[in-house]
Design a protein around this motif. Structure first.
Motif, PDB file in Angstrom:
ATOM      1  N   MET A  71       0.834  -1.211   0.000  1.00  0.00           N
ATOM      2  CA  MET A  71       0.000   0.000   0.000  1.00  0.00           C
ATOM      3  C   MET A  71       0.862   1.251   0.000  1.00  0.00           C
ATOM      4  O   MET A  71       0.329   2.359   0.091  1.00  0.00           O
ATOM      5  N   GLY A  72       2.168   1.098   0.007  1.00  0.00           N
ATOM      6  CA  GLY A  72       3.040   2.269   0.043  1.00  0.00           C
ATOM      7  C   GLY A  72       3.365   2.753   1.440  1.00  0.00           C
ATOM      8  O   GLY A  72       3.935   3.830   1.603  1.00  0.00           O
ATOM      9  N   MET A  73       3.007   1.974   2.447  1.00  0.00           N
ATOM     10  CA  MET A  73       3.302   2.339   3.840  1.00  0.00           C
ATOM     11  C   MET A  73       4.567   1.582   4.236  1.00  0.00           C
ATOM     12  O   MET A  73       4.513   0.381   4.481  1.00  0.00           O
ATOM     13  N   THR A  74       5.703   2.301   4.248  1.00  0.00           N
ATOM     14  CA  THR A  74       6.959   1.570   4.429  1.00  0.00           C
ATOM     15  C   THR A  74       7.361   1.382   5.877  1.00  0.00           C
ATOM     16  O   THR A  74       8.182   0.533   6.182  1.00  0.00           O
ATOM     17  N   GLY A  75       6.819   2.195   6.783  1.00  0.00           N
ATOM     18  CA  GLY A  75       7.260   2.121   8.165  1.00  0.00           C
ATOM     19  C   GLY A  75       6.260   1.449   9.078  1.00  0.00           C
ATOM     20  O   GLY A  75       5.082   1.310   8.748  1.00  0.00           O
ATOM     21  N   ILE A  76       6.749   1.039  10.244  1.00  0.00           N
ATOM     22  CA  ILE A  76       5.870   0.447  11.245  1.00  0.00           C
ATOM     23  C   ILE A  76       6.418   0.768  12.626  1.00  0.00           C
ATOM     24  O   ILE A  76       7.620   0.960  12.820  1.00  0.00           O
ATOM     25  N   TRP A  77       5.501   0.835  13.565  1.00  0.00           N
ATOM     26  CA  TRP A  77       5.810   0.999  14.981  1.00  0.00           C
ATOM     27  C   TRP A  77       6.564  -0.237  15.457  1.00  0.00           C
ATOM     28  O   TRP A  77       6.285  -1.348  15.005  1.00  0.00           O
ATOM     29  N   SER A  78       7.524  -0.051  16.368  1.00  0.00           N
ATOM     30  CA  SER A  78       8.192  -1.188  16.998  1.00  0.00           C
ATOM     31  C   SER A  78       8.156  -1.001  18.497  1.00  0.00           C
ATOM     32  O   SER A  78       8.376   0.109  18.991  1.00  0.00           O
ATOM     33  N   LEU A  79       7.899  -2.077  19.200  1.00  0.00           N
ATOM     34  CA  LEU A  79       7.755  -1.996  20.659  1.00  0.00           C
ATOM     35  C   LEU A  79       8.980  -2.512  21.397  1.00  0.00           C
ATOM     36  O   LEU A  79       9.127  -2.263  22.589  1.00  0.00           O
ATOM     37  N   THR A  80       9.840  -3.250  20.689  1.00  0.00           N
ATOM     38  CA  THR A  80      11.046  -3.809  21.322  1.00  0.00           C
ATOM     39  C   THR A  80      12.203  -3.697  20.330  1.00  0.00           C
ATOM     40  O   THR A  80      11.980  -3.607  19.121  1.00  0.00           O
ATOM     41  N   PRO A  81      13.451  -3.750  20.837  1.00  0.00           N
ATOM     42  CA  PRO A  81      14.597  -3.750  19.919  1.00  0.00           C
ATOM     43  C   PRO A  81      14.531  -4.927  18.945  1.00  0.00           C
ATOM     44  O   PRO A  81      14.977  -4.809  17.797  1.00  0.00           O
ATOM     45  N   GLY A  82      13.948  -6.048  19.370  1.00  0.00           N
ATOM     46  CA  GLY A  82      13.783  -7.182  18.456  1.00  0.00           C
ATOM     47  C   GLY A  82      12.869  -6.819  17.294  1.00  0.00           C
ATOM     48  O   GLY A  82      13.178  -7.097  16.133  1.00  0.00           O
ATOM     49  N   GLN A  83      11.736  -6.182  17.598  1.00  0.00           N
ATOM     50  CA  GLN A  83      10.852  -5.732  16.519  1.00  0.00           C
ATOM     51  C   GLN A  83      11.562  -4.694  15.649  1.00  0.00           C
ATOM     52  O   GLN A  83      11.381  -4.683  14.429  1.00  0.00           O
ATOM     53  N   VAL A  84      12.360  -3.815  16.249  1.00  0.00           N
ATOM     54  CA  VAL A  84      13.098  -2.823  15.453  1.00  0.00           C
ATOM     55  C   VAL A  84      13.979  -3.534  14.429  1.00  0.00           C
ATOM     56  O   VAL A  84      13.970  -3.204  13.231  1.00  0.00           O
ATOM     57  N   ALA A  85      14.728  -4.544  14.895  1.00  0.00           N
ATOM     58  CA  ALA A  85      15.648  -5.237  13.983  1.00  0.00           C
ATOM     59  C   ALA A  85      14.869  -5.912  12.848  1.00  0.00           C
ATOM     60  O   ALA A  85      15.262  -5.837  11.674  1.00  0.00           O
ATOM     61  N   THR A  86      13.748  -6.547  13.195  1.00  0.00           N
ATOM     62  CA  THR A  86      12.920  -7.185  12.170  1.00  0.00           C
ATOM     63  C   THR A  86      12.415  -6.155  11.162  1.00  0.00           C
ATOM     64  O   THR A  86      12.462  -6.369   9.947  1.00  0.00           O
ATOM     65  N   ALA A  87      11.938  -5.036  11.673  1.00  0.00           N
ATOM     66  CA  ALA A  87      11.315  -4.038  10.803  1.00  0.00           C
ATOM     67  C   ALA A  87      12.325  -3.200  10.031  1.00  0.00           C
ATOM     68  O   ALA A  87      12.014  -2.658   8.976  1.00  0.00           O
ATOM     69  N   ASN A  88      13.548  -3.096  10.546  1.00  0.00           N
ATOM     70  CA  ASN A  88      14.593  -2.413   9.778  1.00  0.00           C
ATOM     71  C   ASN A  88      15.031  -3.267   8.583  1.00  0.00           C
ATOM     72  O   ASN A  88      15.443  -2.743   7.546  1.00  0.00           O
ATOM     73  N   THR A  89      14.946  -4.580   8.738  1.00  0.00           N
ATOM     74  CA  THR A  89      15.441  -5.487   7.709  1.00  0.00           C
ATOM     75  C   THR A  89      14.372  -5.798   6.655  1.00  0.00           C
ATOM     76  O   THR A  89      14.682  -5.902   5.462  1.00  0.00           O
ATOM     77  N   ALA A  90      13.121  -5.928   7.098  1.00  0.00           N
ATOM     78  CA  ALA A  90      12.067  -6.453   6.221  1.00  0.00           C
ATOM     79  C   ALA A  90      11.899  -5.708   4.894  1.00  0.00           C
ATOM     80  O   ALA A  90      11.684  -6.344   3.860  1.00  0.00           O
ATOM     81  N   PRO A  91      11.988  -4.363   4.856  1.00  0.00           N
ATOM     82  CA  PRO A  91      11.724  -3.703   3.567  1.00  0.00           C
ATOM     83  C   PRO A  91      12.895  -3.759   2.593  1.00  0.00           C
ATOM     84  O   PRO A  91      12.746  -3.358   1.441  1.00  0.00           O
ATOM     85  N   LEU A  92      14.053  -4.230   3.023  1.00  0.00           N
ATOM     86  CA  LEU A  92      15.198  -4.329   2.108  1.00  0.00           C
ATOM     87  C   LEU A  92      15.062  -5.602   1.270  1.00  0.00           C
ATOM     88  O   LEU A  92      14.573  -6.618   1.760  1.00  0.00           O
ATOM     89  N   PRO A  93      15.469  -5.566   0.009  1.00  0.00           N
ATOM     90  CA  PRO A  93      15.370  -6.763  -0.830  1.00  0.00           C
ATOM     91  C   PRO A  93      16.170  -7.908  -0.206  1.00  0.00           C
ATOM     92  O   PRO A  93      17.131  -7.668   0.535  1.00  0.00           O
ATOM     93  N   PRO A  94      15.785  -9.160  -0.486  1.00  0.00           N
ATOM     94  CA  PRO A  94      16.465 -10.289   0.152  1.00  0.00           C
ATOM     95  C   PRO A  94      17.888 -10.456  -0.367  1.00  0.00           C
ATOM     96  O   PRO A  94      18.264  -9.924  -1.410  1.00  0.00           O
ATOM     97  N   GLU A  95      18.650 -11.227   0.384  1.00  0.00           N
ATOM     98  CA  GLU A  95      20.040 -11.490   0.065  1.00  0.00           C
ATOM     99  C   GLU A  95      20.130 -12.396  -1.154  1.00  0.00           C
ATOM    100  O   GLU A  95      20.997 -12.236  -2.005  1.00  0.00           O
TER     101      GLU A  95
END
Lengths: 434, 434, 434
Positions: B252-276
């Motif tokens: 939908m063009g919404m690239t960001g998301i709220w994170s509640l823990t550093p674990g969620q931050v790491a997941t959400a920082n990585t998810a929008p980048l193309p895969p390895e």
């Protein structure tokens, strides 16, 4: 005052784009020429010589010349309307200036394609103030060429968030004294560039479905008396997918779709017309299965529903759960699981029947439809009633209004319609409700 | 005039909230301090010391002090932006007054956290006239502290119907002479309070999906040059669900998301980048299954598709239906059923190839991708072509623009990016298209 | 200023229409009379003597007389509100004039039904300027009859694209000095005519789902302090489908629905209230299955999940994939797959517990819920925690606010509520949070 549609065509099934100038060919206008020769179901309701994305930037001046010569020569006999797409961009005044000059050249009644042009397609519009800039250029083009204001129509490609939001205010902007937005005709979604504008991403690079965009475009068209058209369907070989997309679109009130090939045009010209024969659907396992008509019975061949007759009655198995039912219960259960897809003939029959009832002073009548279902070799007679009142009649009328619009404007398709439905049905369909 | 983004970050992947003052701890600023120390993939793009819902009402004055001391001390080295959330409510002037005083204190360049603060997050906004009240307070804060007007950004939580409707008019309100709404940065959905405002109910008390809200927020952001961010995902252990939610959001063009823990931050920082690594998907049985790469073959392990070689050709079974096909038909059928998920390396390759073609004067080229599929031990060579033109190129560019935005602003993530993709790919990705 | 609801009822579960005059009966007011006698769960929150589509055009003058006599005589004892639907059309001034005259006659406190009338329902409205015409007629009716301006409410049927778009501006138009739109009460979707206005088509003639319309109506209601109501559900025998539609609607914040029969009224009056008993759901195979409570265990009877105890631990099979888990892993996995549907009693308990904690100075508490699951004869104890803070509390409150609204205004339903939930639960539910 009722919302008036300002153009001849109340429905547009097909929006077919052709490159205006192809590099490296002997005749750069080849694609335009072959498109100009299309007739019948392969000819679109709206033909779009595309001097924007389908044509390389370096070829666009030559594209203008090609439009003038090909449309000038063959436009008169072309059975659909002709709406060239010119260049435009909400963020780039140079592009807009070029678009203006191209419109001025193409619409020239003496040196251009003048009278063969029904209007122009403007891509990459932004908010309504940007639409008004294109409208103003068209007003100037009309004035310079001695045409009445508003005589050239304008269609836009909705491919930015700003344009989508603008749809909400279209109805109130049209008719204001400082614009000629009454010239608006088609609202066409452009999902590729919209995806870019929204910065949307999918893992495979495929396009999102954009259902809310399509709803909003259809709604904007409805509120302002315009016609909504969906964007291109790239996978040309996937005919089933194209049909499914159109089915979804029609359920939102979006009757038209972009076509990239004469094959897609033929598919999309046919899809919105009611089928030649009616059919029964049985809903089970989360999907609707069309039953096979065999010797007057409607036979179910799937695995999701099972039926056996026992000493006490019937055992009906649906999605793995078995119920014991007597004959009446079974009938009622099956009525709930089946639906009928009416043919053109059926729709005309029902409308004529309701009209006769109304003339006789009745406000509502029950329409009965009976069938013999066969599941696992067991046959069951079912019969469904549907109440028709004025509202049902008017909602059922949409496919007939579409048919009549086609019949009135597309003489070149009469033979194919008669081949499909029979002369008699076609004539009754052309008359019913008038 | 093009829509300009007024802030450094064009993309925000993560919006991480920390309580500003926790009761009953020796050091009430403990959570702030540990957040301030995050680096690399665990550090968010936007860090939000949360003096609203995450902090008990009785602790909020102390929360302001804690923000001033922790952000004042550690803000300089923090790798993301810092946007405290203050209290606000469209229906309560006392709350708004308190929010104003908190912003004044926090933004003080002498006694406050001043220069470390990038902007403020304003929750519970109503219609745009309410947004303007917060904007006016920020203007006063800036003036009193000798900061240029508009230097503090403002992000809002969209958690009321009035705010959602207001998104439609944002584009035209920004830039009016009586406000400084150019300071707007993030539009963040707040589904818990939105659910309450809409008086929505579900049997389990779980949150509705609110897809239309998310579309509208993303669209509003696109039209006004802002960044859209989704609300919190409460089930911290459900990493697969969090990833799926982000996948939907990106479409939908919404690239960001709220994170509640550093674990969620790491997941959400990585998810929008193309895969390895790239991978192939086979669509069958209503879902897309990722194929396993084994010795250069792409192996299907599911039950929905079966394939056997016979004397005459092949028998392909899909969702229970078997077709007999020759080698070419089989290939075409499988091409229609497969899709490729490109790696970062693949995307960069395609873009470089298209750029080279464009420089050589070509407007469109076919990108070919080949694979050896294996189903039930039978191998089939397939190859797909995709036409790339300027529009495809630009749409494909979104993940690269995101990558480049990360690369430019998050030096602390360079090592992890190089570990994941390899230095060479990272460097080419950082350059392509510039 | 907070959005204020101007009417007594904050929630409306049911909108029940009756024909005002039936042709060919001895007593044309028969249907009105039997509706006027409804009590308890069969009586709607809003009763709509329908002088538009449910009544033949030729009978509408007699319909007005019937409303005056039946409502005049029985309105006083009727337990719900009474809002006749009059004729109206955005495109037809004659119809609007007739609607005006009918309202004037019906609202007459001397010769009409005057004081028994709570307001009017106006169908087929267009954009907000059209709504204002109906509002102005009501102002004149009030003035001529000596009633205070705004004392008659106005509800509209949203059944055109123009009306749907108008919902966006409702909040800012209400309260302008030249209208009395504060009188607005219900926003009711009319999907049959909306389908016609949008020119939407489906193969069977069935209605599209129109989810975006329902979202927008609910959102418009929320932003302007009104109540959203869904349109008629034609298949009267399909109770499960009606319930499912209401479940979807509530998840959008649309709490009310049209009812065509007293049976539908009873179903729709009951559906939004929390259940009498809580239950556990297990999610597998793409759907949520309600577990059976047997001797205090929650037993799963489906095929999508299997569980066996082995020497080493457990083997859990979900959708065909088997995992080996130890006891803790199994518990965590099952917690992730289950959800609890709280009863009215449970909701009241949780709210009371949170209120007590808040009074003791705690901002958030964990609510624990335990159960013994049984799958394939193996039992597992699970226990889930959910954090409750102020936002959770307020979101959970919606079903209780609805319950309290019903309890306050529908004395005639007290006995049925006590039968269902027990006197004690009903009394605590009526008090909690006040």
């Amino acid at each position: 005052m009722t919302v008036e549609r300002n153009y001849d065509r109340e429905f547009v099934r097909t929006f077919f784009t052709s490159p205006t100038a192809v590099e490296g060919e002997d005749d750069s206008a080849k694609m335009l020429e072959s498109a100009a020769g299309l007739r019948g179901m392969q000819a679109p309701d709206v033909w779009v010589p595309d001097n924007e994305d389908a044509t390389a930037p370096s070829m666009r001046e030559e594209g203008v010349e090609n439009i003038i010569s090909v449309v000038g020569e063959h436009g008169d006999e072309f059975p659909g309307e002709i709406h060239p797409r010119i260049v435009w961009h909400r963020d780039d005044p140079t592009t807009r200036h070029t678009g203006f000059e191209h419109m001025m050249a193409i619409a020239d009644p003496e040196d251009g394609a003048g009278e063969q042009i029904d209007g122009f397609v403007v891509p990459e519009v932004g908010d309504l103030d940007d639409w008004k800039k294109a409208d103003e250029f068209l007003t100037i083009v009309e004035t310079e060429h001695g045409l009445p204001e508003g005589s050239l129509s304008m269609s836009v490609i909705v491919e930015s968030a700003a344009a989508e939001i603008g749809l909400n205010r279209l109805r109130e902007e049209v008719g204001k004294p400082s614009n000629n937005l009454e010239r608006l005709f088609l609202l066409v979604d452009g999902e590729v560039d919209y995806t870019k504008d929204m910065r949307a991403m999918t893992p495979t690079g495929g396009l999102p479905e954009w259902q809310t965009l399509r709803h909003n475009t259809s709604r904007g068209a409805s509120a302002a008396g315009l016609v909504a058209v969906d964007g291109p369907y790239d996978d040309i070989r996937d005919v089933a997918g194209y049909r499914e997309r159109m089915r979804e679109n029609r359920a939102m009130g979006m009757t038209g779709i972009w076509s990239l090939t004469p094959g897609q045009v033929a598919t999309a010209n046919t899809a919105p017309l009611p089928p030649e024969e009616g059919s029964w659907l049985l809903e089970a396992g989360g999907e609707s299965v069309e039953l096979d008509r065999v010797d007057g019975r409607e036979v179910y061949h799937g695995d999701a529903v099972g039926l056996t007759e026992t000493a006490d009655g019937f055992e009906l198995t649906v999605d793995g759960r078995t119920e014991t039912l007597d004959a009446d219960e079974l009938r009622e259960r099956l009525v709930g699981m089946t639906e009928y897809v009416p043919s053109l003939d059926d729709v005309v029959d029902s409308m004529e029947e309701f009209e006769a009832a109304k003339e006789a002073g009745k406000g509502a009548i029950a329409m009965t439809r009976a069938a013999t279902l066969e599941i696992d070799g067991v046959t069951v007679e079912i019969s469904t009633d549907r109440m028709w009142d004025e509202a049902t009649y008017q909602a059922a009328q949409t496919p007939i209004l579409l048919f009549q619009d086609v019949y009135e404007h597309r003489q070149d398709q009469h033979a194919e319609l008669a081949d499909t439905y029979g002369e008699d049905v076609v004539e009754r369909a052309a008359e019913v409700g008038n």
